[in-house]
Motif scaffolding. Structure first.
Motif, PDB file in Angstrom:
ATOM      1  N   ARG A 174       0.835  -1.211   0.000  1.00 40.36           N
ATOM      2  CA  ARG A 174       0.000   0.000   0.000  1.00 40.36           C
ATOM      3  C   ARG A 174       0.866   1.256   0.000  1.00 40.36           C
ATOM      4  NH1 ARG A 174      -5.479  -0.847   1.416  1.00 40.36           N
ATOM      5  NH2 ARG A 174      -5.933  -2.973   2.118  1.00 40.36           N
ATOM      6  N   ALA A 217       2.351   1.611  -3.409  1.00 37.12           N
ATOM      7  CA  ALA A 217       1.292   2.022  -4.330  1.00 37.12           C
ATOM      8  C   ALA A 217       1.006   3.520  -4.204  1.00 37.12           C
ATOM      9  CB  ALA A 217       0.019   1.217  -4.061  1.00 37.12           C
ATOM     10  N   ALA A 218       1.001   4.017  -2.966  1.00 38.35           N
ATOM     11  CA  ALA A 218       0.764   5.446  -2.766  1.00 38.35           C
ATOM     12  C   ALA A 218       1.906   6.280  -3.346  1.00 38.35           C
ATOM     13  CB  ALA A 218       0.590   5.741  -1.276  1.00 38.35           C
ATOM     14  N   CYS A 275      -4.949   3.942  -4.947  1.00 37.92           N
ATOM     15  CA  CYS A 275      -4.041   2.792  -4.882  1.00 37.92           C
ATOM     16  C   CYS A 275      -3.779   2.354  -3.443  1.00 37.92           C
ATOM     17  CB  CYS A 275      -2.720   3.127  -5.574  1.00 37.92           C
ATOM     18  SG  CYS A 275      -2.852   3.337  -7.363  1.00 37.92           S
ATOM     19  N   ALA A 276      -3.694   3.306  -2.528  1.00 36.71           N
ATOM     20  CA  ALA A 276      -3.444   2.958  -1.127  1.00 36.71           C
ATOM     21  C   ALA A 276      -4.709   2.479  -0.419  1.00 36.71           C
ATOM     22  CB  ALA A 276      -2.865   4.161  -0.382  1.00 36.71           C
ATOM     23  N   GLY A 277      -5.865   2.980  -0.841  1.00 33.79           N
ATOM     24  CA  GLY A 277      -7.109   2.618  -0.171  1.00 33.79           C
ATOM     25  C   GLY A 277      -7.624   1.247  -0.534  1.00 33.79           C
ATOM     26  N   PHE A 301      -6.575  -2.537  -1.723  1.00 40.26           N
ATOM     27  CA  PHE A 301      -5.396  -3.405  -1.778  1.00 40.26           C
ATOM     28  C   PHE A 301      -5.161  -3.955  -3.177  1.00 40.26           C
ATOM     29  CE2 PHE A 301      -3.676  -7.733  -1.613  1.00 40.26           C
ATOM     30  CZ  PHE A 301      -2.440  -7.480  -1.063  1.00 40.26           C
ATOM     31  N   GLY A 343      -3.952  -1.287  -5.541  1.00 38.13           N
ATOM     32  CA  GLY A 343      -2.563  -0.937  -5.273  1.00 38.13           C
ATOM     33  C   GLY A 343      -1.596  -2.006  -5.729  1.00 38.13           C
ATOM     34  N   THR A 377       2.843 -10.848  -5.810  1.00 36.71           N
ATOM     35  CA  THR A 377       3.478  -9.668  -5.211  1.00 36.71           C
ATOM     36  C   THR A 377       4.777 -10.033  -4.505  1.00 36.71           C
ATOM     37  OG1 THR A 377       1.316  -8.631  -4.905  1.00 36.71           O
ATOM     38  CG2 THR A 377       3.132  -7.751  -3.614  1.00 36.71           C
TER      39      THR A 377
END
Length: 301
Positions: free
Chosen positions: A57, A60-61, A101-103, A105, A108, A155
């Motif tokens: 996350r 991603a942010a 992206c952070a909110g 999963f 992200g 991932t």
């Protein structure tokens, strides 16, 4: 539009060449900026390698902010906007993309895997025109789509490999060694260790979740069993309790009327007792009369 794509590709290729030059040119002397860059690359690579899934996350942010800002600012400039407007549009686009992206999963993880897949493909293929760059982007997109189905394993694998490569290459350049085998060994060891550590951390996390869920189920069943036991106990008490009809005297209360007071008496027994008493009294009275008559007769005589 093709000229714009060629310009973007040229900028991206320049950044890639600069980064690769820092990561591969071991023979030349390293300046202060090169040392700082290598240290940052090594630290970032290690975080990707060992904590890729846990920090997805965050990555991603960061990537969403960077890509959104760059894309929004470029599009604003392309359409003729100038001044601070491209910066404002870029900042807004970056914040929106970073938040999405952070909110979420999966969103992200998909975005991070797409970026890493594209960057890794570009480092390997070294695209010279925008067609090959699209091929690299397509490879990254395929990796991102696979991530939507198998988010955890993909991932961990991709971040372990990419982080191990970046950190291993940076560490090798910082070391006073010139051996290609050592370079490959450092990268391979870091990548393998990073993947193993991530799988162990994820396994430990899932084990804790299963134990917590099992504890919740156990507590729920225990409460239900206690409630069933209490209900069964109450039912048994209701079945075993004798049915008693208590009169007013049993509960220590005064009768409200005479009917209630004598409702529990047997009047037949009372009548029999009264009749017996009257018979006894009659017999006594008869004896007394005889005695009296006898005494009167004596007087007359």
């Amino acid at each position: 539009m093709i000229m714009n794509m060629d310009y973007i590709l040229g900028q991206v290729q320049g950044y890639l060449d600069t980064g690769m030059a820092v990561l591969t040119d071991k023979g030349r002397g390293l300046g202060q900026a090169d040392l700082i860059t290598l240290i940052v690359v090594a630290a970032t690579g290690l975080l990707f390698c060992f904590f890729g899934l846990k920090m997805v996350r965050f990555w991603a942010a960061v990537l969403g902010l960077a890509v959104g800002f760059s894309g929004g600012a470029y599009l604003a400039s392309y359409f003729g906007l100038d001044g601070y407007i491209p910066l404002i549009i870029g900042a807004a686009a970056g914040l929106i993309l970073a938040g999405l992206c952070a909110g979420f999963f999966l969103a992200g993880a998909f975005f991070v895997m797409w970026i890493l897949g594209t960057a890794g493909s570009a480092c390997i293929l070294q695209p010279k025109d925008w067609q090959f760059m699209l091929v690299c982007a397509a490879i990254g997109l395929v990796i991102g789509l696979i991530t939507l189905k198998f988010a955890g394993p993909v991932t961990m694998l991709v971040t372990g490999i990419c982080g191990g490569f970046a950190a291993g290459q940076a560490i090798y350049i910082l070391l006073p060694l010139k051996n290609r085998i050592i370079n490959i060994a450092v990268i391979a060891v870091l990548a393998i260790l990073g993947i193993i550590v991530q799988f162990l951390l994820e396994s430990k996390k899932r084990k804790k979740q299963h134990l917590k869920k099992a504890e919740e189920i156990r507590n729920t069943q225990s409460v239900a069993n206690e409630v069933d036991k209490a209900r069964a106990m109450v039912d048994n008490l209701d079945q075993e309790a004798p049915v008693m009809e208590a009169g007013p005297d049993d509960i220590g209360e005064e009768p409200e009327d005479e009917d209630e007071a004598y409702s529990g008496m047997d009047f037949d027994d009372i009548d029999e007792d009264i009749d017996e008493e009257f018979l006894e009294d009659d017999e006594e009275f008869e004896d007394d009369d005889d005695i009296q008559i006898f005494s009167l007769d004596d007087d007359e005589k």
